[in-house]
Design an enzyme around this catalytic site. Sequence first.
Site, short mmCIF file in Angstrom:
data_model
loop_
_atom_site.label_atom_id
_atom_site.label_comp_id
_atom_site.label_asym_id
_atom_site.label_seq_id
_atom_site.Cartn_x
_atom_site.Cartn_y
_atom_site.Cartn_z
N SER A 159 -36.23 16.72 34.19
CA SER A 159 -36.35 15.31 33.80
C SER A 159 -36.23 14.39 35.01
CB SER A 159 -35.22 15.01 32.81
OG SER A 159 -35.02 13.63 32.71
N TYR A 195 -26.52 14.37 30.41
CA TYR A 195 -27.86 14.92 30.20
C TYR A 195 -28.53 15.23 31.54
CZ TYR A 195 -32.92 14.89 29.32
OH TYR A 195 -34.26 15.19 29.31
#
Length: 342
Positions: A149, A174
Amino acid sequence: MIYLITGGSGFIGSHLIEQLLRNGHSVINIDNFDDFYDYQIKIKNTLESIGIISDFEFSDKETDIRHLISLSSSEKYTLYYQDIRDKKGLENIFKSHRIDMVIHLAALAGVRPSIERPLEYEEVNVRGSMNLWELCRDFNIKKFICASSSSVYGNNEKIPFSETDNVDHPISPYAATKKSGEILGHVYHKLYHIDMIQLRFFTVYGPRQRPDLAIHKFTKLISEGREIPFYGDGNTARDYTYIDDIIDGITRSILYLESHSDVYEILNLGENQVITLTEMVAAIEESLGIPAIKKILPMQPGDVTKTNADITKAKALIGYQPDTDFQNGIKKFVEWFLRKRQ
Ligand SMILES: NC(=O)c1ccc[n+]([C@@H]2O[C@H](COP(=O)([O-])OP(=O)(O)OC[C@H]3O[C@@H](n4cnc5c(N)ncnc54)[C@H](O)[C@@H]3O)[C@@H](O)[C@H]2O)c1
């Protein structure tokens, strides 16, 4: 080829499966239909990805998923209702198929919820990924693509973000799990010669986009004449990537892995176009023909101020060539959104 996709009932996974089946490949989909968002959406994604048009009668989750499995099962497609945290369960799947490549998309996504539930994020995104690498080692599977990501760049000031930039300063659990996945993946590449591409996706949007993501959430609220939460002064910015361009990037990564050995690469998949929050809302307003009612709120912890992908490496290595500009992409998204509501 036989591809094992994890998270294949989600947003990106369902589009990838659709493309792979269209190209004549066989697909094994592992998904636990987790409750991050409504499992019924994932059932619809799954049906669309395999081209089944069905008036699915929903009852309860377990019954519905059993029904989906029997409905979807074919020579080219197998769905497993399986959690990647359960290594024994995964092992049974690996035993039953000859797998050419794993494309690992399953994860707990979302920055803000990871601040509320960091341990769960670690279990799924780190341990779950390790379970898959352990099994790739045990079953001699040598090709692996992994979803990383843009969040790994944190609040880096150097723009655009390049794969060689330091990413030691994530600002959410995350992001930290995604960076851990890149590092642990490298260990399995080095020790067990698993060829691997880690793809850093930059905010993906388009039909079937997750309902928790801003574009989808705002489109729904504006279309219903409700207030949208507008965080900060509108100058936060994202490199939004249209789903077709992401699928093109994954497909090219697959081809690259199939034709090369001794590979470990990290690639940015973005659009290299920066859109501010104000511009994003304006594009939705224009496509819907409805003005937004903004509720101005402070910036949220964990949110980065800006993302922007340097895609030079992906262009050079795999021939990645994103070509959906934001105005056009939003138009297509809104058309899909309005169609789905009917
Ligand atoms: N959408 C984006 O903008 C974006 C940006 C960067 C990275 N990513 C990454 O891309 C991947 C796909 O994202 P998405 O937007 O399609 O998300 P998604 O939530 O729509 O899809 C993820 C899928 O994984 C499944 N899953 C979750 N936990 C699981 C578990 N324990 N076992 C088995 N399956 C599980 C979910 O049920 C879901 O279907 C994720 O790894 C995400 O972190 C997405």
